[in-house]
Design a protein around this motif. Sequence first.
Motif, short mmCIF file in Angstrom:
data_model
loop_
_atom_site.label_atom_id
_atom_site.label_comp_id
_atom_site.label_asym_id
_atom_site.label_seq_id
_atom_site.Cartn_x
_atom_site.Cartn_y
_atom_site.Cartn_z
N UNK A 55 0.79 -1.22 0.00
CA UNK A 55 0.00 0.00 0.00
C UNK A 55 0.82 1.27 0.00
N UNK A 56 2.15 1.13 -0.03
CA UNK A 56 3.00 2.31 -0.10
C UNK A 56 2.87 2.99 -1.45
N UNK A 57 2.81 4.32 -1.41
CA UNK A 57 2.53 5.10 -2.63
C UNK A 57 3.67 6.06 -2.90
N UNK A 58 4.01 6.13 -4.17
CA UNK A 58 4.98 7.12 -4.65
C UNK A 58 4.30 7.95 -5.73
N UNK A 59 4.33 9.25 -5.58
CA UNK A 59 3.77 10.15 -6.59
C UNK A 59 4.91 10.82 -7.35
N UNK A 60 4.72 10.94 -8.63
CA UNK A 60 5.82 11.39 -9.48
C UNK A 60 6.03 12.89 -9.44
N UNK A 61 4.98 13.66 -9.30
CA UNK A 61 5.14 15.11 -9.45
C UNK A 61 4.22 15.85 -8.50
N UNK A 62 4.71 16.96 -8.01
CA UNK A 62 3.91 17.78 -7.09
C UNK A 62 2.63 18.26 -7.75
N UNK A 63 2.68 18.45 -9.07
CA UNK A 63 1.51 19.00 -9.76
C UNK A 63 0.32 18.08 -9.70
N UNK A 64 0.58 16.76 -9.46
CA UNK A 64 -0.51 15.80 -9.41
C UNK A 64 -0.87 15.42 -7.98
N UNK A 65 0.06 15.65 -7.07
CA UNK A 65 -0.22 15.27 -5.69
C UNK A 65 -1.35 16.10 -5.13
N UNK A 66 -2.23 15.43 -4.44
CA UNK A 66 -3.40 16.10 -3.92
C UNK A 66 -4.57 16.07 -4.87
N UNK A 67 -4.31 15.79 -6.15
CA UNK A 67 -5.39 15.68 -7.12
C UNK A 67 -5.59 14.23 -7.57
N UNK A 68 -4.49 13.47 -7.64
CA UNK A 68 -4.54 12.09 -8.11
C UNK A 68 -4.29 11.15 -6.93
N UNK A 69 -5.09 10.10 -6.84
CA UNK A 69 -4.95 9.12 -5.78
C UNK A 69 -4.96 7.72 -6.36
N UNK A 70 -3.92 6.97 -6.06
CA UNK A 70 -3.84 5.59 -6.53
C UNK A 70 -4.29 4.66 -5.40
N UNK A 71 -4.94 3.56 -5.78
CA UNK A 71 -5.37 2.57 -4.79
C UNK A 71 -5.44 1.22 -5.46
N UNK A 72 -5.52 0.17 -4.63
CA UNK A 72 -5.60 -1.16 -5.21
C UNK A 72 -6.63 -1.98 -4.45
N UNK A 73 -7.30 -2.87 -5.18
CA UNK A 73 -8.29 -3.77 -4.60
C UNK A 73 -7.88 -5.18 -4.97
N UNK A 74 -7.31 -5.89 -3.99
CA UNK A 74 -6.81 -7.23 -4.25
C UNK A 74 -7.91 -8.19 -4.65
N UNK A 75 -9.08 -8.04 -4.06
CA UNK A 75 -10.18 -8.95 -4.36
C UNK A 75 -10.61 -8.84 -5.82
#
Length: 125
Positions: A55-75
């Motif tokens: 669940x650790x997240x790395x965002x590539x650019x400040x311009x997207x942080x706060x607007x883009x959210x990544x998540x995963x659903x294992x099921x």
Amino acid sequence: QLQLVESGGGLVQPGGSLRLSCAASGFTLDYFAIGWFRQAPGKEREGVSCINVNGGITNAADSMEGRFTISRDGAKNTVYLQMNNLKPEDTAVYYCAARHHPTMCVMTSRDYDYWGQGTQVTVSS
């Protein structure tokens, strides 16, 4: 056959939202770090965000942080990219990719092993 399939792209007005999905078939995403990348016309492919199996997240650019959210659903064997407050400069083909190193996120495209075909996101009024 290992496949990643993106969906959820489309045309949206500035300030709008989209949720992209990356569904895997033929393998489980539980053993891969998953990244989202994008490529605008005439530009190089750039990293957006990555999520590892913990669940650790790395965002590539400040311009997207706060607007883009990544998540995963294992099921569902699916990774999502929630995109809010979209801007015209977010217009691009968005790709998801899987990396054999499940706990380490990097934002360089050459370090990913499997790619989807991409989904078009167009932000325009």
